[in-house]
Design a protein around this motif. Structure first.
Motif, short mmCIF file in Angstrom:
data_model
loop_
_atom_site.label_atom_id
_atom_site.label_comp_id
_atom_site.label_asym_id
_atom_site.label_seq_id
_atom_site.Cartn_x
_atom_site.Cartn_y
_atom_site.Cartn_z
N GLU A 1 -46.89 50.05 33.69
CA GLU A 1 -46.92 48.68 34.15
C GLU A 1 -47.96 47.93 33.31
OE1 GLU A 1 -48.95 46.58 37.92
OE2 GLU A 1 -47.47 48.12 38.42
N LEU A 2 -47.55 46.82 32.76
CA LEU A 2 -48.43 46.00 31.95
C LEU A 2 -48.45 44.60 32.54
CD1 LEU A 2 -50.20 45.79 29.42
CD2 LEU A 2 -48.11 45.29 28.12
N GLY A 3 -49.62 44.14 32.96
CA GLY A 3 -49.75 42.84 33.59
C GLY A 3 -49.70 41.70 32.58
N VAL A 4 -49.05 40.63 33.00
CA VAL A 4 -49.00 39.40 32.21
C VAL A 4 -49.96 38.42 32.87
CG1 VAL A 4 -47.54 37.50 31.43
CG2 VAL A 4 -46.59 39.82 31.59
N PRO A 5 -50.99 37.96 32.15
CA PRO A 5 -51.97 37.07 32.77
C PRO A 5 -51.35 35.74 33.19
CG PRO A 5 -52.39 37.27 30.41
CD PRO A 5 -51.28 38.21 30.74
N PHE A 6 -51.85 35.24 34.32
CA PHE A 6 -51.36 33.97 34.87
C PHE A 6 -52.53 33.25 35.51
CE2 PHE A 6 -49.08 31.64 38.38
CZ PHE A 6 -48.52 30.68 37.56
N SER A 7 -52.50 31.93 35.45
CA SER A 7 -53.63 31.12 35.91
C SER A 7 -53.80 31.09 37.42
CB SER A 7 -53.47 29.68 35.40
OG SER A 7 -52.25 29.14 35.88
N ASP A 8 -52.78 31.42 38.18
CA ASP A 8 -52.87 31.35 39.63
C ASP A 8 -52.23 32.60 40.26
OD1 ASP A 8 -53.40 30.35 42.16
OD2 ASP A 8 -51.60 29.11 42.22
N PRO A 9 -52.87 33.76 40.07
CA PRO A 9 -52.28 35.01 40.56
C PRO A 9 -52.45 35.17 42.07
CG PRO A 9 -54.37 35.46 39.51
CD PRO A 9 -54.11 33.99 39.34
N MET A 10 -51.64 34.43 42.84
CA MET A 10 -51.80 34.33 44.29
C MET A 10 -51.59 35.63 45.04
SD MET A 10 -48.46 32.08 44.88
CE MET A 10 -46.99 32.50 43.97
N HIS A 27 -57.34 33.59 25.42
CA HIS A 27 -56.07 33.06 24.91
C HIS A 27 -54.95 34.11 24.83
CE1 HIS A 27 -58.41 29.51 24.09
NE2 HIS A 27 -59.26 30.27 23.41
N VAL A 28 -54.97 35.07 25.76
CA VAL A 28 -53.90 36.06 25.82
C VAL A 28 -52.70 35.40 26.51
CG1 VAL A 28 -53.16 38.29 26.73
CG2 VAL A 28 -55.51 37.98 25.88
N GLU A 35 -46.22 41.39 22.13
CA GLU A 35 -46.66 41.99 20.87
C GLU A 35 -47.36 43.33 21.14
OE1 GLU A 35 -47.50 42.58 16.77
OE2 GLU A 35 -45.94 41.55 17.89
N THR A 36 -48.11 43.42 22.21
CA THR A 36 -48.76 44.67 22.59
C THR A 36 -47.70 45.75 22.84
OG1 THR A 36 -50.66 43.52 23.54
CG2 THR A 36 -50.27 45.78 24.31
N VAL A 37 -46.63 45.38 23.53
CA VAL A 37 -45.55 46.34 23.77
C VAL A 37 -44.92 46.75 22.44
CG1 VAL A 37 -43.30 46.72 24.87
CG2 VAL A 37 -45.09 45.44 26.09
N ALA A 65 -34.65 33.39 26.01
CA ALA A 65 -35.60 33.67 24.92
C ALA A 65 -36.54 34.79 25.32
CB ALA A 65 -36.38 32.40 24.57
N PHE A 66 -37.01 34.76 26.57
CA PHE A 66 -37.89 35.82 27.05
C PHE A 66 -37.19 37.16 27.04
CE2 PHE A 66 -39.00 38.51 30.70
CZ PHE A 66 -40.24 38.95 30.26
N ALA A 67 -35.98 37.20 27.59
CA ALA A 67 -35.24 38.46 27.67
C ALA A 67 -35.00 39.03 26.27
CB ALA A 67 -33.92 38.26 28.41
N GLN A 68 -34.66 38.19 25.34
CA GLN A 68 -34.43 38.65 23.97
C GLN A 68 -35.72 39.18 23.35
OE1 GLN A 68 -32.45 35.88 21.39
NE2 GLN A 68 -32.67 37.20 19.60
N ALA A 69 -36.82 38.42 23.51
CA ALA A 69 -38.11 38.85 22.96
C ALA A 69 -38.58 40.14 23.62
CB ALA A 69 -39.15 37.74 23.13
N ALA A 70 -38.37 40.26 24.93
CA ALA A 70 -38.77 41.48 25.65
C ALA A 70 -37.96 42.68 25.16
CB ALA A 70 -38.60 41.28 27.15
N ALA A 71 -36.67 42.49 24.96
CA ALA A 71 -35.83 43.58 24.46
C ALA A 71 -36.26 43.99 23.06
CB ALA A 71 -34.37 43.15 24.47
N GLU A 72 -36.53 43.02 22.21
CA GLU A 72 -36.95 43.32 20.84
C GLU A 72 -38.29 44.05 20.82
OE1 GLU A 72 -36.82 39.50 18.90
OE2 GLU A 72 -34.61 39.49 18.86
#
Length: 150
Positions: A1-10, A27-28, A35-37, A65-72
């Motif tokens: 599991e790799l967390g994606v940073p977010f400004s309001d992690p409720m 600025h992550v 890119e880390t993946v 776009a996200f799904a394509q980038a994530a797959a790549e």
């Protein structure tokens, strides 16, 4: 599991909130996480990678776009903690088209009907939330834990 940073992690407690704040202060972005993946996949193509975060960064990038980038990059699954099953079809469909599992949360209070709805569309696995409240909010008394271990 790799967390994606977010400004309001409720849904996250103070520890994960501070981690997200530090990442954002440095600025992550979602693209950096991808890119880390990608870099990880250069040396490890066996370990499953699931991104966990909130919908807004994915929505901002665009679902396809996200799904394509994530797959790549080599992502295997995505869990957006603030995306109910009733409204996730655009993201779910984009992920599925790229062979990426859409992971869902269930909790002790989740109704049987809702569990069945989630089970029909979930891929990979279902993430069972066993504790009430936000993640990382509980503190452990290390002395008490040490006594229990002994």
């Amino acid at each position: 599991e790799l967390g994606v940073p977010f400004s309001d992690p409720m849904a996250d407690g103070p520890t994960i909130q501070r981690a997200a704040e530090r990442a954002l202060a440095n600025h992550v972005s979602l693209r950096d996480v991808l890119e880390t993946v990608r870099l990880f996949r250069q040396t490890n193509d066996k370990t499953p990678v699931v991104l966990m975060g909130y919908l807004n960064p994915v929505h901002k990038m665009g679902y396809q776009a996200f799904a394509q980038a994530a797959a790549e990059a080599g992502v295997d699954g995505v869990l957006t903690v603030d995306s109910p099953v009733e409204t996730i079809a655009p993201l779910h469909d984009s992920l599925k088209a790229q062979g990426i599992d859409c992971i869902f949360l269930i909790a002790p209070a989740t109704t049987e009907e809702r569990i069945q709805t989630i089970a029909k569309v979930a891929g990979g696995f279902v993430y069972y939330v066993s504790l009430k409240g936000v993640t990382g909010a509980a503190s452990l008394d290390t002395e008490e834990v040490s006594r229990k271990i002994e």
